[in-house]
Enzyme design. Structure first.
Site, mmCIF file in Angstrom:
data_model
loop_
_atom_site.group_PDB
_atom_site.id
_atom_site.type_symbol
_atom_site.label_atom_id
_atom_site.label_comp_id
_atom_site.label_asym_id
_atom_site.label_seq_id
_atom_site.Cartn_x
_atom_site.Cartn_y
_atom_site.Cartn_z
ATOM 1 N N LEU A 193 14.835 -1.214 7.292
ATOM 2 C CA LEU A 193 14.422 -0.639 6.003
ATOM 3 C C LEU A 193 13.848 0.773 6.149
ATOM 4 O O LEU A 193 13.658 1.473 5.159
ATOM 5 C CB LEU A 193 13.388 -1.556 5.333
ATOM 6 C CG LEU A 193 13.934 -2.881 4.803
ATOM 7 C CD1 LEU A 193 12.795 -3.871 4.567
ATOM 8 C CD2 LEU A 193 14.719 -2.668 3.515
ATOM 9 N N TYR A 196 -2.995 -2.390 11.080
ATOM 10 C CA TYR A 196 -2.169 -3.387 10.366
ATOM 11 C C TYR A 196 -2.807 -3.727 9.023
ATOM 12 O O TYR A 196 -2.155 -3.683 7.972
ATOM 13 C CB TYR A 196 -2.013 -4.668 11.210
ATOM 14 C CG TYR A 196 -1.520 -5.832 10.384
ATOM 15 C CD1 TYR A 196 -0.196 -5.888 9.952
ATOM 16 C CD2 TYR A 196 -2.392 -6.862 9.992
ATOM 17 C CE1 TYR A 196 0.252 -6.941 9.154
ATOM 18 C CE2 TYR A 196 -1.948 -7.912 9.201
ATOM 19 C CZ TYR A 196 -0.630 -7.947 8.782
ATOM 20 O OH TYR A 196 -0.194 -8.979 7.980
ATOM 21 N N ASN A 216 11.662 -8.904 15.045
ATOM 22 C CA ASN A 216 10.772 -10.001 15.429
ATOM 23 C C ASN A 216 11.340 -11.345 14.977
ATOM 24 O O ASN A 216 10.588 -12.251 14.592
ATOM 25 C CB ASN A 216 9.374 -9.788 14.834
ATOM 26 C CG ASN A 216 8.339 -10.681 15.488
ATOM 27 O OD1 ASN A 216 8.402 -10.935 16.690
ATOM 28 N ND2 ASN A 216 7.404 -11.182 14.709
ATOM 29 N N LYS A 243 -1.735 -3.037 4.685
ATOM 30 C CA LYS A 243 -1.716 -3.945 3.525
ATOM 31 C C LYS A 243 -2.485 -3.322 2.349
ATOM 32 O O LYS A 243 -2.050 -3.390 1.209
ATOM 33 C CB LYS A 243 -2.310 -5.309 3.889
ATOM 34 C CG LYS A 243 -1.477 -6.085 4.903
ATOM 35 C CD LYS A 243 -0.099 -6.443 4.370
ATOM 36 C CE LYS A 243 0.798 -7.084 5.388
ATOM 37 N NZ LYS A 243 2.221 -7.080 5.013
ATOM 38 N N ARG A 293 -11.602 -20.432 9.001
ATOM 39 C CA ARG A 293 -10.496 -19.827 8.262
ATOM 40 C C ARG A 293 -9.945 -20.853 7.275
ATOM 41 O O ARG A 293 -10.115 -22.063 7.451
ATOM 42 C CB ARG A 293 -9.341 -19.432 9.204
ATOM 43 C CG ARG A 293 -9.685 -18.401 10.261
ATOM 44 C CD ARG A 293 -9.846 -17.004 9.650
ATOM 45 N NE ARG A 293 -10.100 -16.002 10.692
ATOM 46 C CZ ARG A 293 -11.305 -15.720 11.193
ATOM 47 N NH1 ARG A 293 -12.387 -16.379 10.775
ATOM 48 N NH2 ARG A 293 -11.438 -14.783 12.113
ATOM 49 N N SER A 353 -2.477 -9.846 2.439
ATOM 50 C CA SER A 353 -3.242 -10.671 3.370
ATOM 51 C C SER A 353 -4.706 -10.697 2.978
ATOM 52 O O SER A 353 -5.244 -9.718 2.425
ATOM 53 C CB SER A 353 -3.102 -10.064 4.765
ATOM 54 O OG SER A 353 -4.048 -10.625 5.638
ATOM 55 N N LYS A 394 3.360 -7.131 12.314
ATOM 56 C CA LYS A 394 2.147 -7.874 11.907
ATOM 57 C C LYS A 394 1.145 -8.164 13.019
ATOM 58 O O LYS A 394 0.191 -8.903 12.793
ATOM 59 C CB LYS A 394 2.557 -9.186 11.250
ATOM 60 C CG LYS A 394 3.308 -10.115 12.197
ATOM 61 C CD LYS A 394 3.331 -11.545 11.745
ATOM 62 C CE LYS A 394 3.999 -12.428 12.757
ATOM 63 N NZ LYS A 394 4.016 -13.828 12.439
ATOM 64 N N ASN A 450 -4.475 -18.138 6.088
ATOM 65 C CA ASN A 450 -3.869 -18.275 7.430
ATOM 66 C C ASN A 450 -2.679 -19.224 7.412
ATOM 67 O O ASN A 450 -2.872 -20.449 7.499
ATOM 68 C CB ASN A 450 -4.921 -18.761 8.431
ATOM 69 C CG ASN A 450 -5.889 -17.669 8.810
ATOM 70 O OD1 ASN A 450 -6.519 -17.070 7.937
ATOM 71 N ND2 ASN A 450 -6.013 -17.382 10.087
#
Ligand code: NAD
Ligand code: UDP
Length: 340
Positions: A59, A150, A35, A154, A231, A125, A85, A179
């Protein structure tokens, strides 16, 4: 001192590499470019006058990860950004997300254990809090069931790190980002969304530049002062600087406990309409937008209690919403010049 940055050609990783190199650290980047783009390495070199070492590898490949860490055994700290993500994609392809994000983490921790590396910083996050019962949300708030695979990676990652720290001699810091938006003020690095952006700010800038027809605002009946969701937006450069502080804290032996968790936000919440207003003010552009229904899984409002990060790390976000929007717009303009 040499720091390994996984995902270092990505959005937040590249800004962090810049800040690390500006502070005199040597950086080794690992990225599989799933990405991001190799040219980011050149942009980092242009900003800092220093070329980071770049290792293109996945990885998920344990042997390659071990070989790479062995080659750079003098690493003193690891910052782990590499992950997939996209929330919506994770709902469609949960196994891809669990496989990529958790296997990468486990391989990296195994390699750190084998080569006796001590200091680990993880990209978490605010999604782990879901819709908090109390605002602003502090690090001690209970974690909610994740809204997406997703988000769940985390939560699970933090558990894996906690258990690994408990079992060994490693120190870790998990940074829960609110954010992140904006770009470097040189407009040489920034966010490069593949295809149609999911996030608000790239959607705004792409609409203003004419790549998208109009922005859809998801929901106008939230219980906020203008009906749109809130946010805590944080400038990516402020976020990047917090990583340098976190690494230093561990290198200087200042961690209070072996696994620490910090919120990274500004502590201020803004509605979608306020973000648009700030964008229109700094860009001089009128944004084409329409209201539509709420997006599934979206929470109504969240902003951070940053007092723990401010006190313990001695770090505070310095850049405001207008600076965030201006840098995002300058980045979009630079991108459009690059490709025309
Ligand atoms: P990004 O996609 O720009 O960067 C991630 C990088 O990791 C990419 O360059 C990608 O190629 C690389 N990568 C992915 N899987 C890999 C693998 N198996 N091996 C090697 N490289 C791999 O994303 P970002 O916005 O910079 O996010 C960085 C981290 O911060 C991620 O862990 C993300 O989940 C987390 N985070 C991001 C946000 C946000 O809004 N951007 C918010 C909270 C947390
Ligand atoms: N949002 C929106 N239109 C879009 C993208 C996002 O109205 O095209 C809203 C979204 O509903 C949320 C806010 O903007 O209230 C931030 O969304 P983003 O996807 O950037 O971040 P997250 O939802 O992950 O906090």
């Amino acid at each position: 001192m040499k720091i390994l940055v996984t995902g270092g050609t990505g959005y937040i990783g590249s800004h962090t590499v810049v800040e690390l190199q500006n502070e005199g650290y040597e950086v080794v980047i690992i990225d599989n470019l799933s990405n991001s783009d190799r040219t980011v390495v050149d942009s980092i070199a242009e900003i800092t006058n220093h070329v980071p070492v770049f290792e293109e590898l996945d990885l998920v490949d344990r042997a390659a990860t071990f070989a790479c860490i062995e080659k750079h055994k003098d690493i003193v700290g690891v910052i782990h950004f590499a992950a997939l993500k996209a929330v919506g994609e994770s709902v469609e392809k949960p196994l891809l997300y669990y496989y990529n994000n958790l296997t990468s983490l486990i391989n990296l921790l195994l390699a750190m254990q084998k080569f006796d590396l001590q200091n680990f910083v993880f990209s978490s996050s605010c999604t782990v809090y879901g819709q908090p019962d109390q605002l602003p949300v502090g690090e001690q708030a209970p974690l909610k069931k994740a809204e997406s695979p997703y988000g769940n990676t985390k939560k699970i990652s933090e558990d894996i790190i906690r258990d690994s720290v408990d079992a060994g001699s490693m120190n870790a810091i998990s940074l829960r980002y609110f954010n992140p938006i904006g770009a470097h003020d040189t407009a040489l690095i920034g966010e490069l969304p593949l295809g149609v952006p999911n996030n608000l700010v790239p959607y705004i800038t792409q609409t203003a530049i004419g790549k998208r027809d109009h922005l859809k605002i998801f929901g106008k009946d939230y219980s906020t002062h203008d009906g749109t969701a809130i946010r805590d937006y944080i400038h990516v450069v402020d976020l990047a600087r917090a990583h340098v502080v976190a690494v230093k804290r561990m290198l200087q032996g200042n961690s209070k406990i072996p696994f620490e968790i910090f919120n990274l936000g500004t502590g201020n919440g803004f509605t979608v309409l306020e973000v648009i207003k700030a964008f229109e003010k700094v860009s001089g552009e009128k944004l084409n937008y329409q209201f539509t229904g709420r997006r599934k899984g979206d929470i109504e409002k969240v902003w951070a209690d940053t007092s723990f990060a401010n006190q313990e790390l001695g770090w505070k976000a310095a850049l405001g919403l207008e600076e965030m929007m201006l840098s995002a717009w300058n980045w979009e303009l630079a991108l459009s010049n690059r490709f025309t």
